[in-house]
Scaffold this motif. Structure first.
Motif, mmCIF file in Angstrom:
data_model
loop_
_atom_site.group_PDB
_atom_site.id
_atom_site.type_symbol
_atom_site.label_atom_id
_atom_site.label_comp_id
_atom_site.label_asym_id
_atom_site.label_seq_id
_atom_site.Cartn_x
_atom_site.Cartn_y
_atom_site.Cartn_z
ATOM 1 N N ILE A 1 -72.693 50.614 -12.236
ATOM 2 C CA ILE A 1 -71.334 50.061 -12.313
ATOM 3 C C ILE A 1 -71.110 49.465 -13.693
ATOM 4 C CG2 ILE A 1 -69.756 48.361 -11.324
ATOM 5 C CD1 ILE A 1 -71.371 48.583 -8.719
ATOM 6 N N HIS A 2 -69.933 49.766 -14.243
ATOM 7 C CA HIS A 2 -69.524 49.202 -15.537
ATOM 8 C C HIS A 2 -68.163 48.526 -15.368
ATOM 9 C CE1 HIS A 2 -68.510 48.870 -19.795
ATOM 10 N NE2 HIS A 2 -67.365 49.468 -19.522
ATOM 11 N N ALA A 3 -68.037 47.321 -15.928
ATOM 12 C CA ALA A 3 -66.757 46.597 -15.875
ATOM 13 C C ALA A 3 -66.067 46.708 -17.230
ATOM 14 C CB ALA A 3 -66.998 45.135 -15.522
ATOM 15 N N PRO A 4 -64.906 47.364 -17.303
ATOM 16 C CA PRO A 4 -64.191 47.449 -18.590
ATOM 17 C C PRO A 4 -63.545 46.110 -18.956
ATOM 18 C CG PRO A 4 -62.924 48.506 -16.861
ATOM 19 C CD PRO A 4 -64.217 48.096 -16.233
ATOM 20 N N TRP A 5 -63.007 46.029 -20.158
ATOM 21 C CA TRP A 5 -62.441 44.780 -20.666
ATOM 22 C C TRP A 5 -61.355 44.224 -19.769
ATOM 23 C CZ3 TRP A 5 -62.971 40.769 -23.721
ATOM 24 C CH2 TRP A 5 -61.853 40.014 -24.045
ATOM 25 N N GLN A 6 -60.475 45.104 -19.272
ATOM 26 C CA GLN A 6 -59.365 44.628 -18.442
ATOM 27 C C GLN A 6 -59.881 43.878 -17.213
ATOM 28 O OE1 GLN A 6 -59.782 47.689 -19.501
ATOM 29 N NE2 GLN A 6 -57.993 48.263 -20.746
ATOM 30 N N VAL A 7 -60.933 44.412 -16.585
ATOM 31 C CA VAL A 7 -61.506 43.772 -15.390
ATOM 32 C C VAL A 7 -62.205 42.468 -15.771
ATOM 33 C CG1 VAL A 7 -63.191 44.037 -13.531
ATOM 34 C CG2 VAL A 7 -61.779 45.976 -14.212
ATOM 35 N N LEU A 8 -62.964 42.503 -16.842
ATOM 36 C CA LEU A 8 -63.694 41.297 -17.269
ATOM 37 C C LEU A 8 -62.737 40.153 -17.590
ATOM 38 C CD1 LEU A 8 -66.337 42.951 -19.623
ATOM 39 C CD2 LEU A 8 -66.802 41.919 -17.406
ATOM 40 N N SER A 9 -61.672 40.453 -18.336
ATOM 41 C CA SER A 9 -60.721 39.402 -18.720
ATOM 42 C C SER A 9 -59.970 38.875 -17.504
ATOM 43 C CB SER A 9 -59.742 39.929 -19.776
ATOM 44 O OG SER A 9 -59.080 41.087 -19.312
ATOM 45 N N ARG A 10 -59.626 39.774 -16.581
ATOM 46 C CA ARG A 10 -58.913 39.345 -15.363
ATOM 47 C C ARG A 10 -59.786 38.423 -14.515
ATOM 48 N NH1 ARG A 10 -58.513 44.189 -11.817
ATOM 49 N NH2 ARG A 10 -60.474 43.399 -10.964
ATOM 50 N N GLU A 11 -61.046 38.840 -14.286
ATOM 51 C CA GLU A 11 -61.926 38.065 -13.419
ATOM 52 C C GLU A 11 -62.379 36.762 -14.088
ATOM 53 O OE1 GLU A 11 -62.657 38.794 -10.261
ATOM 54 O OE2 GLU A 11 -61.342 40.548 -10.424
ATOM 55 N N ALA A 12 -62.558 36.801 -15.405
ATOM 56 C CA ALA A 12 -62.948 35.574 -16.120
ATOM 57 C C ALA A 12 -61.864 34.514 -15.981
ATOM 58 C CB ALA A 12 -63.204 35.889 -17.590
ATOM 59 N N GLU A 13 -60.616 34.953 -15.977
ATOM 60 C CA GLU A 13 -59.505 34.015 -15.801
ATOM 61 C C GLU A 13 -59.485 33.476 -14.375
ATOM 62 O OE1 GLU A 13 -54.663 33.837 -16.470
ATOM 63 O OE2 GLU A 13 -55.800 35.584 -17.158
#
Length: 955
Positions: free
Chosen positions: A149-161
């Motif tokens: 599984i790889h998390a792209p930037w859009q997912v990382l930024s959304r979940e980090a928020e």
């Protein structure tokens, strides 16, 4: 997204895997998480250009299976389940559907097919959540497969928020340094300890700190984003993916998250990857290899721990554990030094100790009463000379000072830990960390689902209507009742084990006394004590393992809602059971042995013929010391070290052999020769939590503090053990375990409360050990109340009472006494009236005076030490002054930074708006001038010219 469901595109793709084993096959996207599962295909799929496979006949159960397409045309799980339930053998509802055929499946194949459908649905849901997936082909009849599984930037930024993860901003501010003598001392200390520092990358400017703030996509301009691929480190990326895996559900069985799927064996494991290999010929340095070289080897035992790197790689929770363990080990150094000094004081003063001299002096000729009935003879007190001299090593005035010192030591250790914890919280950006909402445990969700279905017969679509439904006390009552009953039984089992050892000691002592061998009879006490302690150690080790499993099972039947509640309840149960198991025999020797013996002529018997055991002539303190030392050292050597090294290695070997046996059944020509990182990590032991690590240290902390008055060398052995333990745990985490999920915690939780409780209990127990078990109070009373010249001369005679041997019960007198002279009076250790007194053999006035002094000492000691502990607690602030100031400063800097950024943003917007307005004006002006020129040209006769000034005037 690489879609590996289509097998035709995967020929030889395994060989094209990324060289590092940490990326997808494009060598660009990181593998943030791995799901592993075992598959078993029920029938062969169509080979290119080959004949269609024959259905495999099994049980009458029926299933629909795909022919290996992308999974888009498969039947829905509910419809498939209906087909299975009705046992239909034809497909009238599915005429002409390509790629589907009717086969008979065994119950095992039906279960495997259901799991496969759940996996596919779950992975589709992960794709919908924005994650990217790479999958191995299932080109064997059975085997192990991985989903990467790889998390792209859009997912990382959304979940980090969503998770409010603090990330570094562009702003840096200066840390206020200590001034004056503290700064000088700190610089000297840094110079002295420079060889002990681990060689790990440090922050370039330690005087500056980056300002962190919870991530926000709206304020993305605040953050120091140089590269989107490296802005979130590996630990943060895996934590984000884990959160998505936890909350992603499937319709089948209402599975809520990866925990439920692993519990139902849909997947075998889910874990983040280590950062490559920790040793080998590869020159590429990674954090795992760095940790191994500078931390997880026994050769670097003298170095400090790289706590910041540990926290970065394993997360805050594990970082705090190793920081606590490091501080505890450092604090054991001064206590070990003082313990050795106390022991040496005993060695130095042994020759000048008057009571032991009197006991060893054969001229005194104290004729003692027989130790057993009929077969034991009278004996001289001087024969116990060695025991008396050994007792003085631990039973001397210095042990009282050491007990007070250790009580204050425990308080100072806890206070220093609170300060270090606060310092780490500040530098690790844990200040103001909010409690994250935890996902319910799979067992809780299953029980809740059963309750809903039982309450009213509803379909799976309506299951989420009553979201506020929860398990009540009545639902958990059977679990609570089982907990109460079984914990009571387990505590009684520990006491029964102690009683069994007591019976062994009594019966063995009696049996050895019957021996005709003189050497055997003379060494009865030593033989019985040594063998009994070893038996007791074995029982403790066995019961420890049983209690750990029982505590876990009892916590599971309580059905706690979240992992945090589960962990806290498990810790309390396991600690209670293991505390009773480890200390029951020690409590017996310290406070009960020799108290219920009776007196000559009226002894207390068990099993109608065996006398209760009594303490050695030198007192029970020496025996308590032996018992404590053997159990403590045995637990540390066998349980904490051998088990901790051996069991993970055996489990790893077993898992590897099992997988190899499965793989050998069908060799795969496409299999890569070099295993990838996910293959290597799967073989490792899964991380099961920090409870066992903390538990062994807490039990050791109890040995160091609770009975330290009887064994001043306990801190020394604890220190030697912990030097090995730190590196052993480090090696286990780096080399033996899969990489744990990073967990953000700002403290060590319930363990601090347990440590604090043990510290307070140690004051009371040491007060009673000094007052009741040792001879400190009787000696003090004799010297200042009964001695004629204020010395200890005559102390032994003072503590021995007389007994007329003619009053021994018939049949209990020694047979064939070999004693040199005729015995009319024998002595025994107690404060009782002599035979010539009107109140013969009753407790004397000295007994009541000594008892009063013992109780007075307990009260005085307890209150004095408690007062000093509170004073130390009050004098040492929980939050260091510099950290308190830095936290205030950080808030001010944060507000200023925001105001400045917002002001700059506002100015930029205003300038852009002004520029835009100016552009619009100039655009409108040119439009109008062009329109006017055009109208003038239309009005002017052909060939005539109008001047520019006139045109301008017209406009």
């Amino acid at each position: 997204i690489i879609n590996n469901y289509v097998e035709g595109t995967l020929t030889g793709m395994r060989d094209k895997a990324s060289p590092s084993g940490l990326h997808f096959r494009d060598s660009k996207r990181k593998v943030d998480y791995v799901l592993a599962y075992h598959y078993r295909r029920s029938l062969a799929r169509h080979a290119p250009g080959g004949a269609p496979p024959e259905p495999w006949r099994g049980s009458p159960s029926v299933a629909l299976v795909s022919n290996g397409g992308t999974g888009k045309g498969r039947a829905e799980p509910q419809q498939q389940q209906q087909q299975q339930n009705h046992g239909q053998r034809a497909l009238p509802e599915w005429p002409g559907l390509p790629g589907l055929e009717l086969v008979d499946l065994s119950p095992l194949d039906v279960l495997e097919e259901e799991r496969r459908l759940q996996r596919e649905e779950y992975e589709r849901n992960l794709l919908e959540a924005g994650l990217e997936i790479e999958k191995d082909p299932e080109n064997k009849s059975q085997g192990l497969s991985f989903v990467r599984i790889h998390a792209p930037w859009q997912v990382l930024s959304r979940e980090a928020e969503l998770l409010k993860i603090k990330m570094p901003t562009k702003k840096m501010y200066e840390i206020t340094e200590e001034k004056g003598i503290l700064k000088t001392l700190n610089e000297i200390w840094c110079k002295l300890t420079e060889p002990l520092q681990p060689q790990v990358p440090q922050q370039e400017n330690t005087k500056m700190k980056t300002l962190s703030y919870p991530f926000s996509r709206e304020k993305i301009y605040l953050y120091n984003i140089k590269d989107k691929d490296t802005f979130f480190d590996n630990a943060t990326r895996s934590r984000i993916v884990r959160e998505i895996l936890k909350r992603t559900s499937t319709k089948a069985r209402s599975s809520m998250g990866i925990g439920t799927l692993i519990a139902n064996n849909v997947y075998d494991a889910a874990y983040p990857l280590h950062d490559g290999e920790y040793e080998g010929q590869n020159d590429d340095m990674n954090e795992r290899k760095l940790l191994y070289q500078e931390w997880a080897r026994y050769g670097v035992f003298y170095k400090f721990q790289p706590i910041d790197l540990i926290r970065k790689y394993f997360g805050e929770k594990i970082g705090l554990y190793f920081a606590w363990l490091g501080l505890y080990t450092e604090f054991l150094i001064p206590s070990s030094v003082v313990g050795i000094i106390v022991f040496l004081y005993g060695c130095i003063t042994i020759e000048s100790d008057i009571p032991s001299k009197e006991m060893c002096d054969q001229r005194n000729a104290f004729t003692m009463c027989p130790l057993c009935d009929k077969f034991c003879d009278y004996w001289n007190l001087s024969s116990a000379c060695a025991t008396a001299r050994a007792s003085h090593l631990f039973d001397n005035p210095a042990t009282v000072f050491f007990s007070i010192f250790m009580a204050l030591w425990a308080t100072m250790f806890l206070e220093q830990w609170k300060r270090l914890q606060m310092r780490l919280s500040y530098f690790w950006d844990l200040t103001g960390l909010e409690e994250e909402e935890e996902h319910p445990r799979p067992e809780y969700e299953t029980k809740l689902l059963q309750k809903k279905l039982k309450k009213k017969n509803i379909t799976s679509e309506n299951l989420n209507e009553n979201e506020k439904e929860k398990l009540t006390c009545s639902d958990r009552m059977p679990g609570y009742a089982a907990n109460f009953g079984l914990i009571l039984f387990m505590v009684m089992l520990a006491f029964s084990a102690v009683f069994g050892v007591i019976v062994y000691r009594i019966t063995t002592a009696a049996a050895l006394s019957f021996s005709t061998n003189e050497t055997t009879r003379s060494n009865v006490r030593v033989t019985v004590t040594a063998t009994a302690v070893i038996i007791n150690l074995v029982v403790v080790l066995i019961l420890d393992e049983i209690y750990g499993a029982v505590a876990k099972w009892l916590t599971e039947i309580e059905i706690p809602k979240t992992e945090k509640i589960f962990e806290e309840r498990l810790i309390l149960k396991a600690f209670l059971l293991k505390f009773v198991n480890s200390y029951a025999s020690i409590f017996y020797v310290a406070f009960f042995k020799g108290r219920f013996v009776g007196r000559p002529g009226r002894y207390v018997y068990v099993f109608e013929g065996y006398r209760m055991e009594e303490c050695a002539p030198g007192g029970c303190l020496m025996e308590l010391c032996i018992q404590l030392s053997i159990i403590m050292l045995g637990k540390q050597l066998i349980q904490n070290n051998l088990f901790e090294i051996g069991i993970p290695k055996l489990k790893k070997l077993f898992r590897k052999l099992k997988d190899e046996r499965t793989e050998l059944k069908e060799m795969d020509t496409n299999q890569s020769k070099d295993p990838q990182q996910w293959d290597l990590d799967y073989i490792l032991e899964p991380f099961t939590g920090l409870t066992p690590e903390y538990m062994e240290m807490i039990i050791q902390f109890g040995f160091v503090t609770l009975f330290v008055a009887s064994f001043p060398l306990a801190p020394v052995f604890a220190l030697l053990n912990n030097i090995i333990e730190v590196r052993l745990d480090a090696k286990k985490f780096v080399t033996e375990l899969r990489r744990p999920d990073t967990v953000r915690e700002k403290d060590i939780g319930i363990w601090y409360n347990i440590l604090s409780g043990i510290g307070k209990l140690s004051v009371i127990i040491n007060a009673f050990v000094i007052a009741v078990t040792s001879d400190f109070i009787p000696r003090l009373m004799y010297q200042y109340a009964y001695s004629q010249n204020g010395t200890m001369h005559g102390f032994i005679n003072h503590t021995l009472s007389y007994f007329n041997v003619s009053q021994l019960k018939a049949g209990t007198q020694p047979e064939n006494s070999l004693f040199a002279q005729e015995v009319s009076l024998c002595r025994f250790k107690d404060y009782r009236e002599p035979p010539w007194s009107p109140h013969q053999y009753e407790f004397s006035k000295q007994y009541w005076a000594v008892l009063s002094a013992r109780l007075a000492f307990v009260i005085l000691f307890q209150n004095l030490v408690m007062f000093l502990s509170v004073l130390v607690d009050w004098m040492i602030p929980d939050i260091p002054k510099d950290i308190s100031e830095q936290i205030k400063k950080e808030k001010t800097v944060l507000v200023d930074f925001f105001l400045k950024e917002e002001h700059e943003k506002l100015k930029l917007m205003e300038s852009l708006m002004a520029r835009d307005k100016q552009k619009r004006r100039s655009g409108t002006k040119s439009k109008r001038s062009r329109a006017a020129s055009f109208s003038q040209c239309q009005r002017s006769p052909k060939g005539s010219f109008t001047s520019f000034s006139s045109q301008h005037t017209v406009v």
